[in-house]
Design a protein around this motif. Sequence first.
Motif, PDB file in Angstrom:
ATOM      1  N   LEU A 168       0.838  -1.205   0.000  1.00  0.00           N
ATOM      2  CA  LEU A 168       0.000   0.000   0.000  1.00  0.00           C
ATOM      3  C   LEU A 168       0.868   1.249   0.000  1.00  0.00           C
ATOM      4  O   LEU A 168       1.802   1.369   0.801  1.00  0.00           O
ATOM      5  CB  LEU A 168      -0.891  -0.007   1.239  1.00  0.00           C
ATOM      6  N   LEU A 169       0.580   2.158  -0.912  1.00  0.00           N
ATOM      7  CA  LEU A 169       1.150   3.511  -0.875  1.00  0.00           C
ATOM      8  C   LEU A 169       0.062   4.395  -0.271  1.00  0.00           C
ATOM      9  O   LEU A 169      -0.905   4.755  -0.936  1.00  0.00           O
ATOM     10  CB  LEU A 169       1.526   3.987  -2.276  1.00  0.00           C
ATOM     11  N   LEU A 170       0.218   4.707   0.999  1.00  0.00           N
ATOM     12  CA  LEU A 170      -0.798   5.490   1.689  1.00  0.00           C
ATOM     13  C   LEU A 170      -0.478   6.967   1.544  1.00  0.00           C
ATOM     14  O   LEU A 170       0.571   7.423   1.983  1.00  0.00           O
ATOM     15  CB  LEU A 170      -0.849   5.109   3.170  1.00  0.00           C
ATOM     16  N   ASP A 171      -1.378   7.706   0.920  1.00  0.00           N
ATOM     17  CA  ASP A 171      -1.230   9.153   0.805  1.00  0.00           C
ATOM     18  C   ASP A 171      -1.993   9.799   1.959  1.00  0.00           C
ATOM     19  O   ASP A 171      -3.222   9.820   1.958  1.00  0.00           O
ATOM     20  CB  ASP A 171      -1.770   9.634  -0.542  1.00  0.00           C
ATOM     21  N   VAL A 172      -1.242  10.295   2.951  1.00  0.00           N
ATOM     22  CA  VAL A 172      -1.865  10.870   4.138  1.00  0.00           C
ATOM     23  C   VAL A 172      -2.665  12.119   3.777  1.00  0.00           C
ATOM     24  O   VAL A 172      -3.705  12.403   4.390  1.00  0.00           O
ATOM     25  CB  VAL A 172      -0.796  11.162   5.214  1.00  0.00           C
ATOM     26  N   ALA A 173      -2.206  12.856   2.775  1.00  0.00           N
ATOM     27  CA  ALA A 173      -2.957  14.034   2.327  1.00  0.00           C
ATOM     28  C   ALA A 173      -4.300  13.627   1.735  1.00  0.00           C
ATOM     29  O   ALA A 173      -5.309  14.319   1.912  1.00  0.00           O
ATOM     30  CB  ALA A 173      -2.133  14.825   1.315  1.00  0.00           C
ATOM     31  N   ASN A 174      -4.334  12.483   1.028  1.00  0.00           N
ATOM     32  CA  ASN A 174      -5.603  11.981   0.492  1.00  0.00           C
ATOM     33  C   ASN A 174      -6.538  11.538   1.616  1.00  0.00           C
ATOM     34  O   ASN A 174      -7.749  11.758   1.554  1.00  0.00           O
ATOM     35  CB  ASN A 174      -5.356  10.793  -0.445  1.00  0.00           C
ATOM     36  N   VAL A 175      -5.972  10.890   2.636  1.00  0.00           N
ATOM     37  CA  VAL A 175      -6.785  10.477   3.781  1.00  0.00           C
ATOM     38  C   VAL A 175      -7.436  11.703   4.416  1.00  0.00           C
ATOM     39  O   VAL A 175      -8.625  11.712   4.748  1.00  0.00           O
ATOM     40  CB  VAL A 175      -5.929   9.716   4.817  1.00  0.00           C
ATOM     41  N   HIS A 176      -6.632  12.758   4.578  1.00  0.00           N
ATOM     42  CA  HIS A 176      -7.154  14.010   5.148  1.00  0.00           C
ATOM     43  C   HIS A 176      -8.226  14.609   4.246  1.00  0.00           C
ATOM     44  O   HIS A 176      -9.303  15.010   4.724  1.00  0.00           O
ATOM     45  CB  HIS A 176      -6.017  15.003   5.338  1.00  0.00           C
ATOM     46  N   ALA A 177      -7.955  14.673   2.938  1.00  0.00           N
ATOM     47  CA  ALA A 177      -8.904  15.277   2.000  1.00  0.00           C
ATOM     48  C   ALA A 177     -10.221  14.517   1.972  1.00  0.00           C
ATOM     49  O   ALA A 177     -11.307  15.113   2.023  1.00  0.00           O
ATOM     50  CB  ALA A 177      -8.289  15.332   0.603  1.00  0.00           C
ATOM     51  N   ASN A 178     -10.142  13.189   1.884  1.00  0.00           N
ATOM     52  CA  ASN A 178     -11.365  12.394   1.820  1.00  0.00           C
ATOM     53  C   ASN A 178     -12.188  12.523   3.098  1.00  0.00           C
ATOM     54  O   ASN A 178     -13.415  12.639   3.054  1.00  0.00           O
ATOM     55  CB  ASN A 178     -11.022  10.930   1.568  1.00  0.00           C
ATOM     56  N   ALA A 179     -11.519  12.511   4.250  1.00  0.00           N
ATOM     57  CA  ALA A 179     -12.244  12.643   5.520  1.00  0.00           C
ATOM     58  C   ALA A 179     -12.871  14.021   5.645  1.00  0.00           C
ATOM     59  O   ALA A 179     -14.018  14.163   6.098  1.00  0.00           O
ATOM     60  CB  ALA A 179     -11.298  12.384   6.687  1.00  0.00           C
ATOM     61  N   ARG A 180     -12.142  15.041   5.238  1.00  0.00           N
ATOM     62  CA  ARG A 180     -12.653  16.417   5.318  1.00  0.00           C
ATOM     63  C   ARG A 180     -13.882  16.583   4.422  1.00  0.00           C
ATOM     64  O   ARG A 180     -14.901  17.166   4.830  1.00  0.00           O
ATOM     65  CB  ARG A 180     -11.532  17.379   4.893  1.00  0.00           C
ATOM     66  N   ASN A 181     -13.805  16.057   3.212  1.00  0.00           N
ATOM     67  CA  ASN A 181     -14.895  16.262   2.251  1.00  0.00           C
ATOM     68  C   ASN A 181     -16.103  15.372   2.525  1.00  0.00           C
ATOM     69  O   ASN A 181     -17.222  15.700   2.127  1.00  0.00           O
ATOM     70  CB  ASN A 181     -14.381  16.018   0.829  1.00  0.00           C
ATOM     71  N   ARG A 182     -15.876  14.252   3.213  1.00  0.00           N
ATOM     72  CA  ARG A 182     -16.984  13.335   3.489  1.00  0.00           C
ATOM     73  C   ARG A 182     -17.495  13.453   4.916  1.00  0.00           C
ATOM     74  O   ARG A 182     -18.458  12.774   5.285  1.00  0.00           O
ATOM     75  CB  ARG A 182     -16.539  11.897   3.232  1.00  0.00           C
ATOM     76  N   GLY A 183     -16.821  14.264   5.736  1.00  0.00           N
ATOM     77  CA  GLY A 183     -17.243  14.424   7.119  1.00  0.00           C
ATOM     78  C   GLY A 183     -16.982  13.196   7.968  1.00  0.00           C
ATOM     79  O   GLY A 183     -17.746  12.886   8.885  1.00  0.00           O
ATOM     80  N   THR A 184     -15.887  12.481   7.653  1.00  0.00           N
ATOM     81  CA  THR A 184     -15.551  11.279   8.414  1.00  0.00           C
ATOM     82  C   THR A 184     -14.265  11.509   9.210  1.00  0.00           C
ATOM     83  O   THR A 184     -13.591  12.525   9.061  1.00  0.00           O
ATOM     84  CB  THR A 184     -15.381  10.075   7.473  1.00  0.00           C
ATOM     85  N   ASP A 185     -13.917  10.539  10.042  1.00  0.00           N
ATOM     86  CA  ASP A 185     -12.760  10.639  10.921  1.00  0.00           C
ATOM     87  C   ASP A 185     -11.562   9.960  10.260  1.00  0.00           C
ATOM     88  O   ASP A 185     -11.589   8.747  10.032  1.00  0.00           O
ATOM     89  CB  ASP A 185     -13.074   9.971  12.256  1.00  0.00           C
ATOM     90  N   PRO A 186     -10.500  10.705   9.945  1.00  0.00           N
ATOM     91  CA  PRO A 186      -9.345  10.074   9.286  1.00  0.00           C
ATOM     92  C   PRO A 186      -8.666   9.028  10.167  1.00  0.00           C
ATOM     93  O   PRO A 186      -8.124   8.047   9.665  1.00  0.00           O
ATOM     94  CB  PRO A 186      -8.408  11.252   8.994  1.00  0.00           C
ATOM     95  N   LEU A 187      -8.697   9.212  11.472  1.00  0.00           N
ATOM     96  CA  LEU A 187      -8.063   8.245  12.368  1.00  0.00           C
ATOM     97  C   LEU A 187      -8.804   6.916  12.358  1.00  0.00           C
ATOM     98  O   LEU A 187      -8.203   5.849  12.510  1.00  0.00           O
ATOM     99  CB  LEU A 187      -7.992   8.796  13.794  1.00  0.00           C
ATOM    100  N   ALA A 188     -10.119   6.977  12.152  1.00  0.00           N
ATOM    101  CA  ALA A 188     -10.901   5.739  12.082  1.00  0.00           C
ATOM    102  C   ALA A 188     -10.465   4.892  10.889  1.00  0.00           C
ATOM    103  O   ALA A 188     -10.425   3.657  10.971  1.00  0.00           O
ATOM    104  CB  ALA A 188     -12.390   6.066  11.995  1.00  0.00           C
ATOM    105  N   LEU A 189     -10.112   5.549   9.774  1.00  0.00           N
ATOM    106  CA  LEU A 189      -9.623   4.810   8.612  1.00  0.00           C
ATOM    107  C   LEU A 189      -8.258   4.196   8.917  1.00  0.00           C
ATOM    108  O   LEU A 189      -8.009   3.022   8.621  1.00  0.00           O
ATOM    109  CB  LEU A 189      -9.540   5.718   7.384  1.00  0.00           C
ATOM    110  N   LEU A 190      -7.357   4.987   9.507  1.00  0.00           N
ATOM    111  CA  LEU A 190      -6.026   4.463   9.841  1.00  0.00           C
ATOM    112  C   LEU A 190      -6.143   3.219  10.712  1.00  0.00           C
ATOM    113  O   LEU A 190      -5.380   2.254  10.545  1.00  0.00           O
ATOM    114  CB  LEU A 190      -5.192   5.518  10.566  1.00  0.00           C
ATOM    115  N   ASP A 191      -7.088   3.218  11.635  1.00  0.00           N
ATOM    116  CA  ASP A 191      -7.218   2.107  12.566  1.00  0.00           C
ATOM    117  C   ASP A 191      -7.750   0.843  11.904  1.00  0.00           C
ATOM    118  O   ASP A 191      -7.693  -0.242  12.502  1.00  0.00           O
ATOM    119  CB  ASP A 191      -8.122   2.504  13.737  1.00  0.00           C
ATOM    120  N   ARG A 192      -8.254   0.958  10.675  1.00  0.00           N
ATOM    121  CA  ARG A 192      -8.790  -0.227   9.982  1.00  0.00           C
ATOM    122  C   ARG A 192      -7.956  -0.654   8.783  1.00  0.00           C
ATOM    123  O   ARG A 192      -8.248  -1.674   8.160  1.00  0.00           O
ATOM    124  CB  ARG A 192     -10.239   0.042   9.547  1.00  0.00           C
ATOM    125  N   LEU A 193      -6.921   0.097   8.480  1.00  0.00           N
ATOM    126  CA  LEU A 193      -6.059  -0.273   7.361  1.00  0.00           C
ATOM    127  C   LEU A 193      -4.951  -1.215   7.828  1.00  0.00           C
ATOM    128  O   LEU A 193      -4.508  -1.147   8.975  1.00  0.00           O
ATOM    129  CB  LEU A 193      -5.425   0.979   6.746  1.00  0.00           C
TER     130      LEU A 193
END
Length: 272
Positions: A168-193
């Motif tokens: 996996l090439l994890l783009d932390v900026a993408n994680v931030h962008a997707n969470a910001r635009n979808r109203g989700t928690d970026p840390l919740a994604l990290l905890d499931r990857l």
Amino acid sequence: MTGPHGVGIGWRPEIAGFVAELPGLRFVEVVAESVPSTGPLPVGLTQLRERGVTVVPHGVRLSLGGAEPVDPARVAHLAAVAQRVDAPLVSEHIAFVRAGGLEAGHLLPLPRSREAVDVVCANVTRAQAELPVPIVLEPIAALFDWPDDELDEADFLTEILDRTGALLLLDVANVHANARNRGTDPLALLDRLPLDRIGYVHVAGGAERGGFYHDTHSDPVPPEVVELVAALCARQRPPALLLERDGGYPPAAELRAELDALAAASGFPAVT
């Protein structure tokens, strides 16, 4: 597998002089399509290789998520570039860039469906058969979700990685962008990857425009993204972090400060 370690930066001709003068640099990433498969390599890349700096080719045109099988000529080019720069791995995107013979000119998001998983896995398997080194897959930033999504982001990515054996090439900026635009928690994604499957990590800047956060690669890295890097490394530090900049190049002092911030957040040695 031996891969890059520490903090690196995306090599671009516009900042080649700056990159060449980074004393502690361990690795760079280069857009694979910008490197010829024959003839002289860009001088800056040759000089970095002579210093022992690892060069990782990053593809942007394979269209691994496209309904058509990957173009053998594009895979062959990526393989040739990997061999030319003695790369330990290559990377590409979980996205599509063409359909029905039309080129989008952008990385487009896939529906997170079982069918899309099958398509990506088939194309990754085809590419892996021709590549001399492992492939690392990068999810992209998206401003929307498809209405027929069957899987969430973590399950979608994990299934692709499990079935292909890719990293996996994890783009932390993408994680931030997707969470910001979808109203989700970026840390919740990290905890499931599957953080132990990360080959390396991208970090880039972005900006708010029209009510959305855009992953521009031409703006400063916001503090929230640096904080997300620290949160990731507190869970499991990846082998390497790479700063991407594709335009709006700031003065050298600002780029050094961003690299120093990534080193501080991750605990890797400074490269400046």
